[in-house]
Write a protein that holds these residues in place. Structure first.
Motif, PDB file in Angstrom:
ATOM      1  N   ASN A 174       0.485  -1.004   0.093  1.00  0.00           N
ATOM      2  CA  ASN A 174       0.035  -0.189   0.164  1.00  0.00           C
ATOM      3  C   ASN A 174       0.929   1.419  -0.063  1.00  0.00           C
ATOM      4  O   ASN A 174       0.424   2.151  -0.654  1.00  0.00           O
ATOM      5  N   LEU A 175       2.821   0.914   0.647  1.00  0.00           N
ATOM      6  CA  LEU A 175       3.082   2.411   0.574  1.00  0.00           C
ATOM      7  C   LEU A 175       3.823   2.528  -0.475  1.00  0.00           C
ATOM      8  O   LEU A 175       4.250   3.485  -0.607  1.00  0.00           O
ATOM      9  N   MET A 182      -1.604  -5.083  -9.603  1.00  0.00           N
ATOM     10  CA  MET A 182      -1.180  -4.030  -8.718  1.00  0.00           C
ATOM     11  C   MET A 182      -1.772  -3.418  -8.125  1.00  0.00           C
ATOM     12  O   MET A 182      -1.755  -3.113  -6.902  1.00  0.00           O
ATOM     13  N   ASN A 183      -3.275  -3.024  -8.517  1.00  0.00           N
ATOM     14  CA  ASN A 183      -4.221  -2.587  -7.722  1.00  0.00           C
ATOM     15  C   ASN A 183      -4.325  -3.963  -6.581  1.00  0.00           C
ATOM     16  O   ASN A 183      -5.033  -2.822  -5.299  1.00  0.00           O
ATOM     17  N   PHE A 184      -4.748  -4.510  -6.675  1.00  0.00           N
ATOM     18  CA  PHE A 184      -5.390  -5.351  -5.769  1.00  0.00           C
ATOM     19  C   PHE A 184      -4.060  -5.716  -4.494  1.00  0.00           C
ATOM     20  O   PHE A 184      -4.177  -5.636  -3.766  1.00  0.00           O
ATOM     21  N   LEU A 185      -3.071  -6.129  -5.035  1.00  0.00           N
ATOM     22  CA  LEU A 185      -1.247  -5.943  -4.182  1.00  0.00           C
ATOM     23  C   LEU A 185      -1.709  -4.852  -3.321  1.00  0.00           C
ATOM     24  O   LEU A 185      -1.258  -4.845  -2.312  1.00  0.00           O
ATOM     25  N   MET A 186      -1.298  -3.484  -4.222  1.00  0.00           N
ATOM     26  CA  MET A 186      -1.445  -2.586  -3.054  1.00  0.00           C
ATOM     27  C   MET A 186      -2.920  -1.948  -2.428  1.00  0.00           C
ATOM     28  O   MET A 186      -2.599  -1.307  -1.355  1.00  0.00           O
ATOM     29  N   TRP A 187      -4.001  -2.924  -2.347  1.00  0.00           N
ATOM     30  CA  TRP A 187      -4.790  -2.514  -1.213  1.00  0.00           C
ATOM     31  C   TRP A 187      -5.411  -3.262  -0.609  1.00  0.00           C
ATOM     32  O   TRP A 187      -6.071  -3.360  -0.011  1.00  0.00           O
ATOM     33  N   PHE A 188      -5.564  -5.142  -0.917  1.00  0.00           N
ATOM     34  CA  PHE A 188      -5.487  -5.733   0.100  1.00  0.00           C
ATOM     35  C   PHE A 188      -5.595  -6.207   1.125  1.00  0.00           C
ATOM     36  O   PHE A 188      -6.408  -6.174   2.335  1.00  0.00           O
TER      37      PHE A 188
END
Lengths: 280, 364, 321
Positions: free
Chosen positions: C126-127, C177-183
């Motif tokens: 997320n960071l 990428m979106n998944f990894l960043m937010w899950f």
């Protein structure tokens, strides 16, 4: 029977967790490995073993005239630290204003901030650009820092924290002791808010560090660009001339400092996410 | 001079609720006044108006000769001890106590002297470097007192300072605060809901209910001559017994009759009440088995629901027809649960109240 | 003596309210200057014809709703579709896995060791700077990149797969990428929500004979519904803003064949080519959608807030017991 299904679920859980951990960590592992290999080595193939070209790649990146990394780091630091400081200080101030004082528009002000809590800033990008142009602030770092004074999400976190940790009696005692209102805020309230400020400062810093869209619209001068804008510049550069070692090194510079700070403070950061609850 | 005067003071909150309709109160310089009453009676609000933490909606508030309605708290020369102590958590005990003087930019040595003096009186000297969270409740209480003392104010305000302490500490701190008042010789205004605290500490006690002063008098006067049912029922533990009775003419005066009991009483104030129902108040300690008090008809026949041995005294919970009475007699008590007994009423200590206006008619 | 009511000079009392105004002033001033005025300006220009043709500047001339008309006749709807597809492709796995993990982490009967380690690991993405992340994926998944090398070496693929040239590949990468960043973020939020549920409810359910799955669907989920709604709507607002990842991955072109172009990428193009009229129109449409979603969030927050009310904050009360 119950114990058995519990065990099955535990195993399933571990499998899923391991897959996710792999996904989360694998890409960064490759990143760091490749940042230590030379361009030729990288082109040859995949390797799980780091190389010896770390310093070489670093030198190449720093001396690349088209991608001024050092100034990029400097600019990113200035913007991020400035944004974090402004966001936390003024959010605490605004929260205190709505928490400690009764006045006619108090409720309206609070509702207003709640309404804009999740409104993104991209929708006003056009007007923002033109306004900064008219104010002569294009191509400076100010437009990236000053708007942080109004940070609704940080405000809400501070306000919630005050509700649970700042009894009004402290303020009253300070008034009786002869403390002026502003001084009370700085000398009594802020020290009590330290945990909240610390958590939100980290989040604000990271958000500013990673910010790309609007800064890219404001900054055009190479020497004033922040790291995300430099990454974008790298992407749109001539592909054939890429030195992949340099590419991986640049990405590493953009990402790894944050990771290191995160690992050192991970306990507080993760706790902060939960503390802030629904509102980030 | 630090007398305090409320003249026709009204307090209305923003939501329109008027908690104090019309307050007139005169506290003398150097007096120890206790504001007492049930929750929501307006005592804390009154105190906070003196402090300047609540605004005065209408009327005039004076400290000495000064009209202080618009004067901010820090210029009123007052100090306050809060119920929750309100100690600054990030400052040491020393810094907490020195804070106000530091703001006034007093000389460091003077501050040091004053803080140490207060700390000595309160027994806090070894805790000066600690932070509030490292102190017990009683110690925090004393720091709060010390913080107020150091400022040497002309008015000391205390808002239920002992409510968060356990019973033993409370008794100890009560005497400490009383001694402090003697030592400092300043005006003390003390708020509590505990009538025992009020009675033991105050020079005068102001009993409040629903924002209105019921009676403002010395403890003894409140006990002996309560001016209405509320005060009579509020002061004294256990609560005064109230029984409806009919006034009849009798030789040499009047008789209050209920059930088989007839209490002879020779007070002219009852003349207007002949034939009417009044409320008779008898304190539990004025019911006894002592035959010396026996007169014609002044007994109450009741059944003992429960007896509670309290040490030197015993409480008897009596069922009298549909009414319940409480008697307080010295231990050991001859009566026990289930017994049918006959108690004697001390006629020298009767209270009679108008049933409708609840005002006192006679206090013997 | 009569008390004078409605006196001419009412005696003033101590009033702190002006300080309230002072303290909130900086926030509202900054908001006014940096967000409100720009917003008004944006809406204003959306009704103008104002762009660059070569070196000439055309306009500004008022043209009413012409920009909006042109907007809906352009590929805007296609880009909106892209944005939604990209968002859902990332959000669905995200919410399912987050719920799963939150349920497992808070289940007392499943003794999962190393929870703190896992929490730290899954939150980390997320960071990450999204643009750098996308650059990284661009390098990793290119035809000659490490992933293809590895897959070919392991024999899973015969020849390198051109991730970035296939619709599924490019979109899949963005979604991943979106998944990894937010899950990770969602998992921790949901965990906190679940832990805010009164434990006696779960104990009662267990006594009533509920299996873990039943407990999850009949008790846990309904109780955290407000937070789920909040996560959904804020994710949607974030999804509509998707920019950094697809922009860097495809160098602004949305390849293949503009199937990865998002709304903000479209806006960005107009801003770069200085077509302020069209940029204004896009912004206004987006604003209206987000404003509606904002209102939904607001009303959801103000509904029964039991979860937040029962959750204890770790703050310390200064000096009080």
């Amino acid at each position: 029977m119950e114990v058995k299904t519990s065990k099955v679920r535990t195993v399933l859980a571990y499998i899923l967790l391991l897959i996710l951990t792999f996904l989360c960590l694998f890409f960064f592992y490759i990143l760091i490995v490749n940042s230590t290999r030379s361009h030729a080595q990288i082109m040859k193939g995949f390797s799980a073993v780091p190389g010896k070209a770390f310093v070489v790649n670093l030198k190449h990146v720093i001396h690349d005239a088209n991608i001024p990394v050092l100034s990029g780091i400097k600019n990113s630091l200035i913007v991020s630290a400035g944004a974090a400081a402004l966001a936390t200080y003024f959010s605490a101030m605004t929260a205190y204003g709505l928490y400690a004082y009764s006045f006619k528009f108090r409720k309206a002000a609070f509702i207003f901030i709640m309404l804009i809590l999740v409104m993104p800033t991209q929708v006003s990008a056009l007007g923002f650009m033109r306004l900064m142009d008219n104010m002569g602030l294009l191509n400076t770092l100010w437009p990236l820092i000053l708007p942080s004074v109004a940070a609704p999400a940080v405000f809400y976190f501070m306000y919630s924290y005050m509700q649970s940790s700042l009894p009004m009696e402290l303020v009253e005692a300070a008034r009786i002791d002869g403390c002026s209102e502003f001084r009370t805020f700085n000398r009594i309230v802020l020290p009590i808010m330290k945990p909240a400020i610390a958590v939100q400062a980290i989040f604000a810093f990271v958000q500013a560090w990673n910010n790309y869209f609007i800064p890219a619209l404001i900054i055009s001068d190479n020497k004033k660009k922040t790291l995300p804008i430099l990454i974008a510049a790298l992407r749109s550069a001539d592909f054939l001339k890429f030195d992949m070692g340099k590419v991986y090194m640049l990405i590493t510079i953009a990402i790894v400092p944050i990771i290191i700070v995160y690992i050192l403070l991970s306990r507080y950061i993760v706790a902060g996410v939960a503390l802030g609850g629904v509102k980030e | 001079m630090a007398s305090i005067s409320f003249k026709n003071v009204v307090k209305t909150y923003e939501n329109g609720v008027t908690v104090i309709p019309d307050l007139n109160l005169d506290i003398e310089d150097k007096e120890f006044v206790v504001l007492v009453g049930p929750s929501g009676c307006g005592k804390s609000t009154t105190l906070r108006m003196i402090a300047g933490l609540e605004s005065v909606t209408d009327g005039e508030l004076y400290i000495g000769d000064r009209l202080i309605n618009a004067v901010p708290p820090k210029d009123r020369d007052i100090a306050m001890v809060f119920q929750n102590y309100a100690l600054y958590p990030h400052m040491s005990v020393y810094k907490n106590m020195a804070f106000a003087l530091t703001l006034l930019k007093e000389d460091k040595n003077v501050i040091d002297e004053k803080v140490h003096e207060a700390a000595k009186i309160l027994g806090l000297e070894e805790y000066l470097d600690r932070k509030p969270k490292a102190l017990s409740g009683g110690q925090r209480q004393r720091v709060a007192l010390g913080r107020a003392m150091v400022r040497n104010p002309s008015v000391f305000l205390l808002d239920e300072p002992l409510s968060n302490l356990d019973a033993k500490l409370r008794t100890e701190m009560r005497s400490q605060i009383s001694k402090l008042h003697q030592r400092l010789g300043t005006t003390f205004v003390y708020v509590t809901h505990d009538q025992v605290e009020a009675m033991t500490m105050g020079d005068r006690i102001c009993v409040m209910d629903k924002g209105v002063i019921q009676q403002f008098d010395t403890p003894q006067e409140l006990y002996d001559n309560p001016c209405n049912l509320f005060v009579a029922g509020f002061i004294g533990s256990p609560q005064m017994n109230f029984v409806d009775a009919v006034v009849e003419k009798a030789d040499n005066g009047y008789a209050l009759k209920f059930g088989e009991t007839s209490l002879k009483i020779a007070k002219d104030e009852l003349a207007d009440y002949v034939g009417k129902t009044v409320v008779v108040g008898i304190r539990p300690e004025d019911l006894s088995f002592d035959k010396d008090f026996l007169q014609d008809g002044n007994t109450i026949k009741a059944n003992v629901d429960l007896d509670e041995m309290m040490g030197s005294e015993t409480l008897l919970y009596l069922a009298y027809g549909d009414d319940k009475l409480i008697a307080k007699v010295p231990s050991p008590c001859p009566a026990h649960t289930g017994d049918d007994i006959e108690m004697i009423v001390n006629l020298e200590r009767l209270h009679v109240f108008d049933k409708e206006t609840e005002q006192a008619i006679v206090n013997c | 003596m009569e008390k004078k009511k409605g006196k001419m000079n009412k005696i003033k009392s101590v009033d702190y309210s002006k300080w309230g105004y002072l303290f909130i002033l900086p926030f509202f001033l900054a908001f006014f200057i940096f967000q409100l005025i720009p917003l008004v300006s944006t809406v204003y220009y959306s009704f103008f014809e104002y762009y660059r043709s070569g070196l000439k500047v055309i306009g500004p001339t008022p043209v009413g709703l012409a920009n909006y008309k042109a907007l809906f006749e352009s590929d805007f709807l296609k880009y909106t579709g892209n944005t939604i597809i990209l968002w859902i492709a990332g959000f669905l796995p995200q919410i399912v896995i987050s719920l799963l993990l939150a349920a497992w982490f808070t289940d007392l009967r499943l003794k999962i060791k190393g929870k703190q380690f896992f929490k730290v690991v899954i939150y980390m993405p997320n960071l990450i700077m999204a643009s750098a992340f996308a650059m990284l994926f661009f390098a990793l998944f290119s035809a000659n990149g490490p992933v293809n090398h590895a897959l070919v070496n392991m024999g899973i693929l015969k020849e390198p797969f051109r991730f970035l040239s296939s619709v599924a590949g490019a979109r899949g990468l963005v979604a991943l990428m979106n998944f990894l960043m937010w899950f990770g973020n969602t998992t921790i939020l949901l965990m906190a929500a679940v832990m805010g549920i009164n434990p006696s409810l779960f104990e009662a359910a267990e006594l009533d004979g509920c299996t873990p799955t039943q407990t999850f669907f009949k008790i846990t989920l309904p109780m955290i519904r407000p937070i789920l709604v909040y996560v959904l709507i804020t994710s949607m607002i974030g999804g509509l803003q998707m920019f950094d990842v697809p922009q860097i991955l495809t160098n602004g072109k949305g390849t293949p064949d503009r199937t990865v172009t998002t709304i903000i990428m479209y806006l960005n193009n107009h801003l770069y080519s200085k077509n302020y009229g069209m940029a204004g129109a896009v912004s206004v449409v987006l604003f209206i959608i987000c404003a509606i979603l904002c209102l939904l969030v607001y009303f959801n927050l103000n509904k029964d807030d039991t979860i937040n009310a029962t959750r204890k904050h770790r703050g310390k009360k200064g000096g009080a017991k």
